[in-house]
Each structure stands twice: as C-alpha cells, then as structure tokens.
Design a protein around this motif. Structure first.
Motif, mmCIF file in Angstrom:
data_model
loop_
_atom_site.group_PDB
_atom_site.id
_atom_site.type_symbol
_atom_site.label_atom_id
_atom_site.label_comp_id
_atom_site.label_asym_id
_atom_site.label_seq_id
_atom_site.Cartn_x
_atom_site.Cartn_y
_atom_site.Cartn_z
ATOM 1 N N ILE A 1 -3.978 0.315 7.503
ATOM 2 C CA ILE A 1 -4.185 -0.400 5.696
ATOM 3 C C ILE A 1 -4.690 -0.122 4.726
ATOM 4 C CG2 ILE A 1 -5.871 -2.622 4.969
ATOM 5 C CD1 ILE A 1 -6.148 -3.035 7.956
ATOM 6 N N THR A 2 -5.020 1.173 4.094
ATOM 7 C CA THR A 2 -4.588 2.003 3.023
ATOM 8 C C THR A 2 -3.756 2.069 2.509
ATOM 9 O OG1 THR A 2 -6.931 2.477 3.915
ATOM 10 C CG2 THR A 2 -5.486 3.510 1.791
ATOM 11 N N MET A 3 -3.191 2.450 3.849
ATOM 12 C CA MET A 3 -1.551 3.005 2.664
ATOM 13 C C MET A 3 -0.388 2.390 2.563
ATOM 14 S SD MET A 3 -1.783 6.417 3.302
ATOM 15 C CE MET A 3 -2.878 6.668 2.169
ATOM 16 N N ILE A 4 -0.059 1.150 3.217
ATOM 17 C CA ILE A 4 -0.367 -0.182 3.011
ATOM 18 C C ILE A 4 -0.350 -1.101 1.483
ATOM 19 C CG2 ILE A 4 0.872 -2.551 3.735
ATOM 20 C CD1 ILE A 4 1.237 -1.314 6.505
ATOM 21 N N MET A 5 -1.567 -0.408 0.697
ATOM 22 C CA MET A 5 -1.915 -1.480 0.602
ATOM 23 C C MET A 5 -1.733 -0.162 -1.259
ATOM 24 S SD MET A 5 -2.955 -4.618 1.385
ATOM 25 C CE MET A 5 -4.148 -4.878 -0.184
ATOM 26 N N THR A 6 -1.908 0.666 -0.941
ATOM 27 C CA THR A 6 -1.914 1.734 -1.817
ATOM 28 C C THR A 6 -0.708 1.839 -2.562
ATOM 29 O OG1 THR A 6 -3.744 3.093 -0.533
ATOM 30 C CG2 THR A 6 -1.886 3.958 -2.459
ATOM 31 N N LEU A 7 0.277 1.478 -1.895
ATOM 32 C CA LEU A 7 1.776 1.371 -1.761
ATOM 33 C C LEU A 7 2.198 0.492 -2.482
ATOM 34 C CD1 LEU A 7 4.691 2.980 -1.305
ATOM 35 C CD2 LEU A 7 4.610 1.414 0.791
ATOM 36 N N PHE A 8 2.002 -0.457 -1.897
ATOM 37 C CA PHE A 8 2.097 -2.010 -2.480
ATOM 38 C C PHE A 8 1.888 -2.154 -4.166
ATOM 39 C CE2 PHE A 8 0.607 -6.489 -3.556
ATOM 40 C CZ PHE A 8 2.499 -6.491 -3.444
ATOM 41 N N PHE A 9 0.453 -2.042 -4.620
ATOM 42 C CA PHE A 9 -0.331 -2.063 -5.842
ATOM 43 C C PHE A 9 0.645 -0.477 -6.555
ATOM 44 C CE2 PHE A 9 -3.783 -3.909 -3.527
ATOM 45 C CZ PHE A 9 -3.207 -5.666 -4.050
ATOM 46 N N GLY A 10 0.862 0.388 -5.965
ATOM 47 C CA GLY A 10 1.615 1.513 -6.698
ATOM 48 C C GLY A 10 2.848 1.464 -6.982
ATOM 49 N N ILE A 11 3.554 0.662 -6.542
ATOM 50 C CA ILE A 11 4.814 0.108 -7.120
ATOM 51 C C ILE A 11 4.901 -0.672 -8.203
ATOM 52 C CG2 ILE A 11 7.000 -0.871 -5.803
ATOM 53 C CD1 ILE A 11 6.761 0.234 -3.557
ATOM 54 N N GLY A 12 3.606 -2.091 -7.904
ATOM 55 C CA GLY A 12 3.651 -3.780 -8.140
ATOM 56 C C GLY A 12 3.060 -2.079 -10.387
ATOM 57 N N LEU A 13 2.066 -1.828 -10.241
ATOM 58 C CA LEU A 13 1.406 -0.785 -11.265
ATOM 59 C C LEU A 13 2.408 -0.135 -11.735
ATOM 60 C CD1 LEU A 13 -2.019 -2.216 -10.053
ATOM 61 C CD2 LEU A 13 -1.156 -3.181 -11.553
ATOM 62 N N ALA B 1 5.620 0.681 -12.069
ATOM 63 C CA ALA B 1 6.574 0.010 -12.616
ATOM 64 C C ALA B 1 7.192 0.281 -13.995
ATOM 65 C CB ALA B 1 7.857 -0.465 -11.241
ATOM 66 N N PRO B 2 5.834 -0.401 -14.112
ATOM 67 C CA PRO B 2 6.668 -0.478 -15.616
ATOM 68 C C PRO B 2 5.823 0.642 -16.460
ATOM 69 C CG PRO B 2 4.663 -2.375 -14.733
ATOM 70 C CD PRO B 2 5.098 -1.722 -13.884
ATOM 71 N N TRP B 3 5.161 1.187 -15.870
ATOM 72 C CA TRP B 3 4.815 2.947 -16.783
ATOM 73 C C TRP B 3 6.292 4.029 -16.253
ATOM 74 C CZ3 TRP B 3 1.289 3.282 -19.502
ATOM 75 C CH2 TRP B 3 0.043 2.559 -19.702
ATOM 76 N N LEU B 4 7.062 3.444 -15.423
ATOM 77 C CA LEU B 4 8.288 4.661 -14.782
ATOM 78 C C LEU B 4 9.379 3.845 -15.694
ATOM 79 C CD1 LEU B 4 7.936 5.110 -11.073
ATOM 80 C CD2 LEU B 4 7.488 6.854 -12.528
ATOM 81 N N VAL B 5 9.014 2.615 -15.884
ATOM 82 C CA VAL B 5 10.488 1.925 -16.243
ATOM 83 C C VAL B 5 9.919 3.331 -17.789
ATOM 84 C CG1 VAL B 5 11.123 0.069 -18.245
ATOM 85 C CG2 VAL B 5 10.583 0.262 -14.907
#
Length: 73
Positions: free
Chosen positions: A46-58, A60-64
C-alpha cells in the motif's frame, strides 16, 4: 408559497438521501470499501502504491517545468 417551497425541499432532501444510500459499492459504512486498491494487501504494498500515485500526480508538473526549461536552452 411556503407550502410549495416546503414540498420542494422535502423532495430534494428525499432524493439526495436515496442517492446516498444507493450510490455505494460493497458494504455501506465500511471505511475503505470504495477505494480502488485492496487495503488488506500489506503495509509495504500500500505504501508503494500510494507513493507512486502521489509521486506521479505531484511530480508531473515539476518535471514538465524542468523539461520546458531545458528545452529552451
């Protein structure tokens, strides 16, 4: 006027409560029943899934922004 207004509010309240009662999946009132992941999978998964989920969402704007700044050079 008050009679019509009272009847309208009663119908709206009745409609909204039936929508809440019928809208759930699984057992009503159980926390986590409407989540797309299985909470009984284990803390690490669950920790890995939530980290991936929020990591991509938060992240992505910085990477762009970083990509657009590098592209401009």
């Amino acid at each position: 006027m008050t009679g019509r207004l009272g009847m309208l509010t009663h119908r709206i309240r009745q409609f909204s409560t039936t929508m809440v009662r019928q809208g759930g999946h699984g057992r009503p009132g159980c926390p986590g029943e409407n989540l797309p992941i299985n909470l009984n999978a284990g803390k690490f998964k669950i920790t890995m899934i939530m980290t991936l989920f929020f990591g991509i969402g938060l992240g992505a704007p910085w990477l762009v922004v970083m990509w657009s700044m590098v592209k401009g050079k």
